[in-house]
Design an enzyme around this catalytic site. Structure first.
Site, mmCIF file in Angstrom:
data_model
loop_
_atom_site.group_PDB
_atom_site.id
_atom_site.type_symbol
_atom_site.label_atom_id
_atom_site.label_comp_id
_atom_site.label_asym_id
_atom_site.label_seq_id
_atom_site.Cartn_x
_atom_site.Cartn_y
_atom_site.Cartn_z
ATOM 1 N N CYS A 61 0.821 -1.211 0.000
ATOM 2 C CA CYS A 61 0.000 0.000 0.000
ATOM 3 C C CYS A 61 0.859 1.268 0.000
ATOM 4 C CB CYS A 61 -0.922 -0.013 1.209
ATOM 5 S SG CYS A 61 -0.023 0.158 2.774
ATOM 6 N N ALA A 64 3.106 1.699 2.967
ATOM 7 C CA ALA A 64 4.305 0.852 2.873
ATOM 8 C C ALA A 64 5.370 1.538 2.024
ATOM 9 C CB ALA A 64 3.953 -0.508 2.282
ATOM 10 N N ARG A 95 11.583 -4.718 6.260
ATOM 11 C CA ARG A 95 12.400 -4.531 5.072
ATOM 12 C C ARG A 95 13.849 -4.646 5.517
ATOM 13 N NH1 ARG A 95 13.287 0.238 2.387
ATOM 14 N NH2 ARG A 95 13.502 0.134 0.134
ATOM 15 N N HIS A 194 5.774 6.498 -2.530
ATOM 16 C CA HIS A 194 7.112 6.994 -2.886
ATOM 17 C C HIS A 194 7.032 8.472 -3.220
ATOM 18 C CE1 HIS A 194 7.672 2.694 -4.683
ATOM 19 N NE2 HIS A 194 7.890 2.683 -3.391
HETATM 20 S S1 CFN Z 1 9.064 -0.205 -3.398
HETATM 21 FE FE1 CFN Z 1 10.948 -0.224 -4.601
HETATM 22 S S2 CFN Z 1 12.506 1.135 -4.018
HETATM 23 S S3 CFN Z 1 10.941 -0.256 -6.770
HETATM 24 FE FE2 CFN Z 1 12.205 -1.887 -6.049
HETATM 25 S S4 CFN Z 1 14.245 -1.128 -5.999
HETATM 26 FE FE3 CFN Z 1 11.338 -3.736 -4.516
HETATM 27 S S5 CFN Z 1 9.243 -3.919 -3.896
HETATM 28 MO MO1 CFN Z 1 10.515 -4.484 -2.126
HETATM 29 S S6 CFN Z 1 10.792 -2.486 -1.104
HETATM 30 FE FE4 CFN Z 1 12.450 -2.706 -2.524
HETATM 31 FE FE5 CFN Z 1 13.366 -0.871 -4.044
HETATM 32 FE FE6 CFN Z 1 12.832 0.557 -6.115
HETATM 33 FE FE7 CFN Z 1 10.084 -2.093 -3.102
HETATM 34 S S7 CFN Z 1 14.384 -1.722 -2.262
HETATM 35 S S8 CFN Z 1 12.528 -4.781 -3.031
HETATM 36 S S9 CFN Z 1 11.836 -3.937 -6.690
HETATM 37 N N1 CFN Z 1 11.736 -1.934 -4.158
HETATM 38 C C1 HCA Z 2 6.766 -3.344 0.723
HETATM 39 C C2 HCA Z 2 8.144 -3.786 1.142
HETATM 40 C C3 HCA Z 2 8.650 -4.978 0.400
HETATM 41 C C4 HCA Z 2 7.888 -6.239 0.723
HETATM 42 C C5 HCA Z 2 8.651 -7.461 0.397
HETATM 43 C C6 HCA Z 2 7.962 -8.768 0.211
HETATM 44 C C7 HCA Z 2 10.131 -5.159 0.772
HETATM 45 O O1 HCA Z 2 6.513 -3.204 -0.461
HETATM 46 O O2 HCA Z 2 5.967 -3.127 1.580
HETATM 47 O O3 HCA Z 2 6.811 -8.852 -0.231
HETATM 48 O O4 HCA Z 2 8.644 -9.753 0.468
HETATM 49 O O5 HCA Z 2 10.969 -5.171 -0.089
HETATM 50 O O6 HCA Z 2 10.416 -5.284 1.960
HETATM 51 O O7 HCA Z 2 8.580 -4.731 -0.993
#
Ligand code: CFN
Ligand code: HCA
Length: 538
Positions: A61, A64, A95, A194
């Protein structure tokens, strides 16, 4: 038993045939077969649209994305979640970002879980008083220099004005306090969070300080979140190259670094999805150019270092970067050559948030593995189809008037990007054009916001050698007999960024895709029905 020749168009139509007509029509736009765009028109994909209610999505969401992703890795800010306790608990160290405080006494609040713990009474009569009290309490106990507040769904529904509470408490306590209206229901995914986070940090923190010095080549690294220690490896490499990191948004970061970030010479952007907003705002307000880089994969890391050196147009920097690459690459190449015969020809699938499903294909390519299917949870169309960004040109830092500079004010003096004409005149090597679809190979899937059902179906059809996704997908995938690697948290592994990270990744994937354990997932009596009779008789 993996199957690279499977008819993916047929798999797609079988999946869609199980949906109601309206849902099938919608999902059809989000599932592309053989979308390779190299040299051809890049197909459009449905992305950044609402998930059909009832479908099991991977998505999270808005809260998050704001609290967990962007603000999560910053250690010297007290992040208070205004809402029921569950929302705060959900985002408490889930995370896997790591941090290294500068000293034993430097503040690190990342391990704490701060919440107003709203109750029924606060929902009915309002929770502003409780929020004020929580801010006061946090201040009395910890004496932080920054407190931020995050609204969760119920706060938006009852209309608490967190921003006026923050303004009032900022005045009373004399420290920086600001809020984020990042109620979980906003937008369609983490992505809205974001954007809200970037706007808030830009407005309330960037530009507040200019005491961090650094050397001659000063950059901010945007979109690196120090998962599994990635930032430590990147910091090591940049340091060896003589490039000063003024701030990272937001791996291993502090508010002080954000406050100083406007003094850097260049922004380098790694995760384009979560943080390009910040790069664009800093370009507009401070005249700071930005370029895209990627430190996932050995080749990509070397290329990115060269790109930074190319931007600064400095011979000594170029020489130092080449020295570092020459020193770092051989052991990586050696590890790659050891791993390759064990991995070559195997199939991978990657379904992660907004940039890793693309960036990690670099590492799989280095192992000779094919990515059969990939997609984002919440990427936008530009993340898939690519966007054209003209290269940044060097701006003399001294001529930048931090206070007054604005691109609109004097576009000629403060232009940071080459025009199309300039580009073709110089024959310049790169025009940034970065998207997942153009990099996909023939006979592959690109699927946006993949559902649990679709995941199971494509695993059944292709039987990949490794599937990369998140914690919610992990056990279903493993139970189907396919090795699963979490690309969000790296499970317990990492770092995977930079040179040393690449070596870790090669070893991990070799181990996972060559393990015999997956052949034992099927119970003995499933393979040999006569055993049932034997056991029953016994
Ligand atoms: S929200 Fe982003 S910020 S888009 Fe990417 S590289 Fe994932 S989903 Mo989990 S939290 Fe994480 Fe980053 Fe960019 Fe999220 S560090 S792994 S692919 N990510
Ligand atoms: C998030 C955080 C997440 C969840 C990871 C997962 C992360 O989007 O709320 O589903 O295992 O990287 O911690 O993307």
């Amino acid at each position: 038993e993996s199957n690279r020749d499977v008819d993916l168009a047929k798999v797609k139509s079988e999946i869609l045939s199980k949906y109601p007509t309206k849902v099938a029509r919608k999902r059809a736009k989000q599932i592309l077969v053989s979308p390779s765009g190299k040299g051809s028109t890049i197909p459009e994909i449905g992305a950044n649209v609402r998930t059909v209610p009832g479908i099991l999505t991977q998505r999270g969401c808005c809260y998050a994305g704001c609290k967990g992703v962007i603000l999560g890795p910053t250690r010297d800010v007290v992040n208070i979640v205004h809402g029921p306790v569950g929302c705060s608990f959900y985002a408490w160290l889930t995370r896997r970002n790591q941090t290294r405080p500068a000293s034993k006494d430097a503040p690190n609040y990342m391990t704490y879980c701060f919440t107003t713990d709203m109750q029924d009474e606060n929902i009915v009569f309002g929770g502003e008083k409780k929020l004020k009290q929580a801010i006061q309490e946090a201040y009395d106990i910890f004496h932080p220099h920054t407190i931020s507040v995050f609204s969760t769904c119920p706060v938006g529904l009852i209309g608490d004005d967190i921003h006026s509470v923050c303004r009032e408490m900022k005045e009373t306590l004399g420290i920086n306090i600001f809020g984020f209206s990042c109620e979980g229901y906003k937008g369609v995914s983490q992505s809205a969070g974001h954007h809200i986070a970037n706007n808030g940090i830009f407005k309330n923190v960037v530009g507040l300080d200019d005491t961090i010095r650094g050397g001659e080549f000063r950059i901010n690294l945007l979109g690196e979140y120090n998962i599994g220690g990635d930032a430590f490896e990147i910091e090591r490499i940049l340091d060896d190259c003589g490039i000063s990191l003024i701030s990272t948004f937001s791996g291993n970061s502090t508010m002080e670094q954000f406050a100083n970030s406007h003094t850097a010479d260049l922004n380098v952007v790694m995760c384009h999805r979560s943080i390009t907003y910040m790069a664009e705002m800093m370009e507009k307000k401070y005249g700071m150019p930005w370029i895209k880089i990627n430190f996932i994969g050995a080749r990509a890391t070397a290329q990115s270092l060269r790109k930074i050196a190319q931007y600064f147009e400095d011979d000594s920097l170029t020489a130092r970067v080449e020295e570092v690459i020459a020193r770092e690459l051989p052991p990586v190449t050696e590890a790659m050559e050891t791993a390759r015969p064990l991995c070559e020809g195997k199939l991978a699938m990657l379904f992660v948030g907004g940039s890793r499903a693309h960036h990690y294909q670099e590492l799989f390519n280095e192992l000779g593995m094919k990515t059969m299917a990939a997609g984002y949870e919440f990427g936008h169309r530009d993340d898939y189809e690519g966007r054209q960004v003209l290269p940044s040109i060097k701006v003399d830092a001294d001529s930048r008037n931090i206070e007054e500079l604005s691109v609109e004010q004097d576009p000629d003096k403060y232009r940071m990007r080459k025009t199309e004409e300039e580009l073709s005149a110089t024959g310049q090597a790169y025009r940034e054009y970065d998207g997942l679809i153009p990099d996909m190979k023939p006979n592959t899937f690109v699927i946006d916001d993949i559902s649990q059902y679709e995941t199971e179906k494509i695993i059944e059809a292709v039987k990949p050698d490794v599937f990369c996704a998140g914690i919610k997908e992990k056990y279903i995938i493993q139970k189907s007999g396919v090795p699963m690697k979490q690309l969000h948290s790296y499970d317990y592994g990492g770092p995977y960024a930079g040179f040393k990270g690449a070596v870790n990744f090669y070893r991990e994937i070799t181990r996972m895709t060559n393990s015999k354990v997956w052949s034992y997932v099927k119970a003995p009596w499933e393979k040999d029905p006569e055993l049932t009779a034997t056991y029953a008789a016994g």
